[in-house]
Design a protein around this motif. Structure first.
Motif, PDB file in Angstrom:
ATOM      1  N   MET A   1     -33.868 -82.746  13.753  1.00 39.35           N
ATOM      2  CA  MET A   1     -34.553 -81.658  14.396  1.00 39.35           C
ATOM      3  C   MET A   1     -35.814 -81.841  14.332  1.00 39.35           C
ATOM      4  O   MET A   1     -36.451 -82.563  13.318  1.00 39.35           O
ATOM      5  CB  MET A   1     -33.926 -80.383  13.672  1.00 39.35           C
ATOM      6  CG  MET A   1     -32.743 -79.960  13.695  1.00 39.35           C
ATOM      7  SD  MET A   1     -32.324 -78.597  12.857  1.00 39.35           S
ATOM      8  CE  MET A   1     -31.549 -77.694  14.352  1.00 39.35           C
ATOM      9  N   ASN A   2     -36.499 -81.370  15.411  1.00 41.40           N
ATOM     10  CA  ASN A   2     -38.046 -81.479  15.624  1.00 41.40           C
ATOM     11  C   ASN A   2     -38.747 -80.464  14.858  1.00 41.40           C
ATOM     12  O   ASN A   2     -38.229 -79.383  14.249  1.00 41.40           O
ATOM     13  CB  ASN A   2     -38.711 -81.727  16.841  1.00 41.40           C
ATOM     14  CG  ASN A   2     -38.307 -80.461  17.769  1.00 41.40           C
ATOM     15  OD1 ASN A   2     -37.703 -79.360  17.146  1.00 41.40           O
ATOM     16  ND2 ASN A   2     -38.658 -80.917  18.887  1.00 41.40           N
ATOM     17  N   GLN A   3     -40.120 -80.117  14.784  1.00 40.40           N
ATOM     18  CA  GLN A   3     -40.930 -79.198  14.152  1.00 40.40           C
ATOM     19  C   GLN A   3     -40.277 -77.782  14.830  1.00 40.40           C
ATOM     20  O   GLN A   3     -40.589 -76.681  14.145  1.00 40.40           O
ATOM     21  CB  GLN A   3     -42.211 -79.201  14.089  1.00 40.40           C
ATOM     22  CG  GLN A   3     -42.920 -79.254  15.554  1.00 40.40           C
ATOM     23  CD  GLN A   3     -44.331 -79.726  15.418  1.00 40.40           C
ATOM     24  OE1 GLN A   3     -44.698 -80.165  14.232  1.00 40.40           O
ATOM     25  NE2 GLN A   3     -45.047 -79.564  16.441  1.00 40.40           N
ATOM     26  N   ASP A   4     -39.874 -77.671  15.871  1.00 39.88           N
ATOM     27  CA  ASP A   4     -39.340 -76.494  16.741  1.00 39.88           C
ATOM     28  C   ASP A   4     -37.980 -75.914  16.185  1.00 39.88           C
ATOM     29  O   ASP A   4     -37.661 -74.964  16.968  1.00 39.88           O
ATOM     30  CB  ASP A   4     -39.622 -76.443  17.850  1.00 39.88           C
ATOM     31  CG  ASP A   4     -41.227 -76.742  18.399  1.00 39.88           C
ATOM     32  OD1 ASP A   4     -41.922 -76.179  17.882  1.00 39.88           O
ATOM     33  OD2 ASP A   4     -41.462 -77.490  19.282  1.00 39.88           O
ATOM     34  N   GLU A   5     -37.479 -77.004  15.366  1.00 39.67           N
ATOM     35  CA  GLU A   5     -35.930 -76.657  15.051  1.00 39.67           C
ATOM     36  C   GLU A   5     -35.060 -77.044  16.126  1.00 39.67           C
ATOM     37  O   GLU A   5     -34.025 -76.457  16.343  1.00 39.67           O
ATOM     38  CB  GLU A   5     -35.946 -75.379  14.318  1.00 39.67           C
ATOM     39  CG  GLU A   5     -36.655 -75.181  12.884  1.00 39.67           C
ATOM     40  CD  GLU A   5     -36.433 -74.052  12.234  1.00 39.67           C
ATOM     41  OE1 GLU A   5     -35.289 -73.249  12.559  1.00 39.67           O
ATOM     42  OE2 GLU A   5     -36.976 -73.619  11.457  1.00 39.67           O
ATOM     43  N   ARG A   6     -35.498 -78.045  17.238  1.00 38.61           N
ATOM     44  CA  ARG A   6     -34.597 -78.201  18.153  1.00 38.61           C
ATOM     45  C   ARG A   6     -34.016 -79.498  17.657  1.00 38.61           C
ATOM     46  O   ARG A   6     -34.725 -80.447  17.424  1.00 38.61           O
ATOM     47  CB  ARG A   6     -35.305 -78.212  19.294  1.00 38.61           C
ATOM     48  CG  ARG A   6     -35.830 -76.960  20.162  1.00 38.61           C
ATOM     49  CD  ARG A   6     -36.341 -76.966  21.548  1.00 38.61           C
ATOM     50  NE  ARG A   6     -37.116 -78.108  21.636  1.00 38.61           N
ATOM     51  CZ  ARG A   6     -37.603 -78.256  22.952  1.00 38.61           C
ATOM     52  NH1 ARG A   6     -37.426 -77.536  23.768  1.00 38.61           N
ATOM     53  NH2 ARG A   6     -38.235 -79.539  23.084  1.00 38.61           N
ATOM     54  N   ARG A   7     -32.768 -79.560  18.052  1.00 36.35           N
ATOM     55  CA  ARG A   7     -31.960 -80.992  17.586  1.00 36.35           C
ATOM     56  C   ARG A   7     -32.383 -81.961  18.492  1.00 36.35           C
ATOM     57  O   ARG A   7     -32.479 -81.756  19.886  1.00 36.35           O
ATOM     58  CB  ARG A   7     -30.526 -80.553  17.865  1.00 36.35           C
ATOM     59  CG  ARG A   7     -29.531 -81.704  17.451  1.00 36.35           C
ATOM     60  CD  ARG A   7     -28.292 -81.919  17.676  1.00 36.35           C
ATOM     61  NE  ARG A   7     -27.900 -80.570  16.860  1.00 36.35           N
ATOM     62  CZ  ARG A   7     -26.815 -80.254  16.474  1.00 36.35           C
ATOM     63  NH1 ARG A   7     -25.629 -80.747  17.159  1.00 36.35           N
ATOM     64  NH2 ARG A   7     -26.401 -79.187  15.710  1.00 36.35           N
ATOM     65  N   ILE A   8     -32.847 -83.270  18.157  1.00 30.07           N
ATOM     66  CA  ILE A   8     -33.051 -84.174  19.029  1.00 30.07           C
ATOM     67  C   ILE A   8     -32.218 -85.484  19.014  1.00 30.07           C
ATOM     68  O   ILE A   8     -32.349 -86.419  19.689  1.00 30.07           O
ATOM     69  CB  ILE A   8     -34.421 -84.924  18.678  1.00 30.07           C
ATOM     70  CG1 ILE A   8     -34.579 -85.162  17.077  1.00 30.07           C
ATOM     71  CG2 ILE A   8     -35.656 -83.711  19.004  1.00 30.07           C
ATOM     72  CD1 ILE A   8     -36.226 -85.639  16.437  1.00 30.07           C
ATOM     73  N   THR A  10     -28.056 -86.667  17.377  1.00 30.12           N
ATOM     74  CA  THR A  10     -26.811 -86.266  16.338  1.00 30.12           C
ATOM     75  C   THR A  10     -26.362 -87.798  16.047  1.00 30.12           C
ATOM     76  O   THR A  10     -26.101 -88.371  17.005  1.00 30.12           O
ATOM     77  CB  THR A  10     -25.651 -85.380  17.112  1.00 30.12           C
ATOM     78  OG1 THR A  10     -26.501 -83.991  17.399  1.00 30.12           O
ATOM     79  CG2 THR A  10     -24.678 -85.252  16.008  1.00 30.12           C
TER      80      THR A  10
END
Length: 43
Positions: A1-8, A10
């Motif tokens: 996850m990135n700093q915005d808590e979006r999965r980048i 798996t």
């Protein structure tokens, strides 16, 4: 996850291990061993 808590990404467990090993290789190539942390006296 990135700093915005979006999965980048798996990964499977096998893929995670491979990705982490590559990350460690990359880190070692950019920041080689610090000569001042060695126990050997350079002088």
């Amino acid at each position: 996850m990135n700093q915005d808590e979006r999965r980048i990404a798996t990964f499977t467990l096998a893929g995670s291990k491979a990705a982490l090993l590559k990350l460690m290789d990359c880190g070692r190539s950019i920041a080689p061993d610090d000569p001042f942390t060695s126990r050997a006296d350079p002088f």
